[in-house]
Design a protein around this motif. Sequence first.
Motif, PDB file in Angstrom:
ATOM      1  N   GLU A  10       0.823  -1.205   0.000  1.00  0.00           N
ATOM      2  CA  GLU A  10       0.000   0.000   0.000  1.00  0.00           C
ATOM      3  C   GLU A  10       0.859   1.258   0.000  1.00  0.00           C
ATOM      4  N   ILE A  13       1.766   2.467  -3.537  1.00  0.00           N
ATOM      5  CA  ILE A  13       0.758   3.000  -4.454  1.00  0.00           C
ATOM      6  C   ILE A  13      -0.049   4.135  -3.830  1.00  0.00           C
ATOM      7  N   THR A 187      -5.128   9.650 -14.218  1.00  0.00           N
ATOM      8  CA  THR A 187      -3.907   9.106 -14.806  1.00  0.00           C
ATOM      9  C   THR A 187      -2.999   8.510 -13.743  1.00  0.00           C
ATOM     10  N   ASN A 189      -3.962   7.112 -10.978  1.00  0.00           N
ATOM     11  CA  ASN A 189      -4.542   5.815 -10.641  1.00  0.00           C
ATOM     12  C   ASN A 189      -4.336   4.801 -11.763  1.00  0.00           C
ATOM     13  N   LEU A 190      -4.391   5.281 -13.008  1.00  0.00           N
ATOM     14  CA  LEU A 190      -4.140   4.386 -14.135  1.00  0.00           C
ATOM     15  C   LEU A 190      -2.720   3.828 -14.082  1.00  0.00           C
ATOM     16  N   ARG A 192      -0.882   3.352 -11.543  1.00  0.00           N
ATOM     17  CA  ARG A 192      -0.698   2.428 -10.418  1.00  0.00           C
ATOM     18  C   ARG A 192      -1.441   1.120 -10.628  1.00  0.00           C
ATOM     19  N   SER A 193      -2.214   1.035 -11.701  1.00  0.00           N
ATOM     20  CA  SER A 193      -2.980  -0.170 -12.005  1.00  0.00           C
ATOM     21  C   SER A 193      -2.151  -1.114 -12.872  1.00  0.00           C
ATOM     22  N   PRO A 194      -2.605  -2.364 -13.052  1.00  0.00           N
ATOM     23  CA  PRO A 194      -1.893  -3.275 -13.960  1.00  0.00           C
ATOM     24  C   PRO A 194      -1.752  -2.731 -15.378  1.00  0.00           C
ATOM     25  N   THR A 195      -2.762  -1.984 -15.839  1.00  0.00           N
ATOM     26  CA  THR A 195      -2.672  -1.404 -17.187  1.00  0.00           C
ATOM     27  C   THR A 195      -1.524  -0.411 -17.280  1.00  0.00           C
ATOM     28  N   GLY A 196      -1.431   0.482 -16.300  1.00  0.00           N
ATOM     29  CA  GLY A 196      -0.345   1.459 -16.311  1.00  0.00           C
ATOM     30  C   GLY A 196       1.024   0.815 -16.199  1.00  0.00           C
ATOM     31  N   ARG A 197       1.136  -0.198 -15.394  1.00  0.00           N
ATOM     32  CA  ARG A 197       2.416  -0.891 -15.259  1.00  0.00           C
ATOM     33  C   ARG A 197       2.776  -1.608 -16.561  1.00  0.00           C
ATOM     34  N   TYR A 219      -2.290  -3.459 -25.383  1.00  0.00           N
ATOM     35  CA  TYR A 219      -2.003  -2.293 -24.543  1.00  0.00           C
ATOM     36  C   TYR A 219      -1.562  -1.091 -25.361  1.00  0.00           C
TER      37      TYR A 219
END
Length: 383
Positions: A10, A13, A187, A189-190, A192-197, A219
């Motif tokens: 936690e 992120i 952005t 939050n994006l 920090r998400s799997p998509t952003g990573r 992606y």
Amino acid sequence: MRFLFKTDYEDDIKLFPHSGYVVTYGILVALLLIAPYVLSSYLMSQLVFVCIYATVGVALLILTGFTGQASLGHAAFLAIGAYTAAYLQTYNVPFPVYFLAAGALTGIIGALVGFPALRLTGIYLVIATISFALIVEEVLARWESVTNGNEGMRIKTLSLLGVTVPRDSPAFYYLCLAVLVLTIVGTLNLLRSPTGRAFVAIRDSETAARSMGVNVALYKVKSFAISAAITGLAGVLFAHKLSFISPEMFTLQLSIEFIIVILIGGAFSLHGAVLGAIFIVMIDPFLTYLKDDMPGIIAGVTATFGASPATAGNVQSKVAAFASLNGLKGAIYGIIIVLFVLFEPLGLYGRWLKIKLFFQLFPLYKRATFKRQKIYVKSERNR
């Protein structure tokens, strides 16, 4: 000196790493909220453009800074969003509907552009996005039944929940500021998400990302779609601010300005989008000052140091002639880009990080802390 100890996932992120961020951003938000009551109408107009350009900068960062996909076609996405709003206004569609519709339509078109770009990288991808921008500009000029062609379209005053919001009102500024803040928070939050990573993994090494199970094609298309959708939302605000749009407003030069926003601000940080937008918006008043006031000031300084009136007048005329040269703005842009690429590749935000770290670590700061490193896998060294 502050040390951050992370003891669980936690901590990695958190939106605000420590309480200092809360205080700093709280003060910044307070200053932005009172700005309409202390600044002139001209500065407020410039601040609205900063919000719009920063929103586009964040969108471009998602595609270029975090996914590593180059684009010189974001002016076309901005145009699609602006013309969608103008067209739907003719049918008396309310603002919330055409605002969201512009973002959705631009996102779909961005995804369609992303599919051909899957097989392109580097300069070839740049050429493809330039071609897309030129096609959109030509379509806007030729599709007269929808866009009125080169005559352009006038944008009605924004009406939100039955309340008229003029383009020069504090309410419109607050709307643009709210869109920017929501875009930045979304952005963050994006990322920090799997998509952003996955985006960042593709940027660093497509080979390594693919070996870890990341669907690179999916992606990349998703990155194009998200970036285009955000730019389309900014296009609606851009259209309302100008109150009139035409195809010649959305040229390649505008796309280049968006690239300059992230190059100068910093291509790997959301802060850089805001700093770059401030720079690109405020350079026009600076050039106006250079053109109108600087010749007289230089002539006055020359006369103060003992030059004859004739010499001072000659200096003033030469400076005025230089300031009025065609292409001066483009030349200054080029010089600034070259200087940043050579001496500050991390942009304005990178410079701020260096200054902050210097005071945090003084007297133990080392210049090698920010030395540029090449990180790649062996299979990509010769690409």
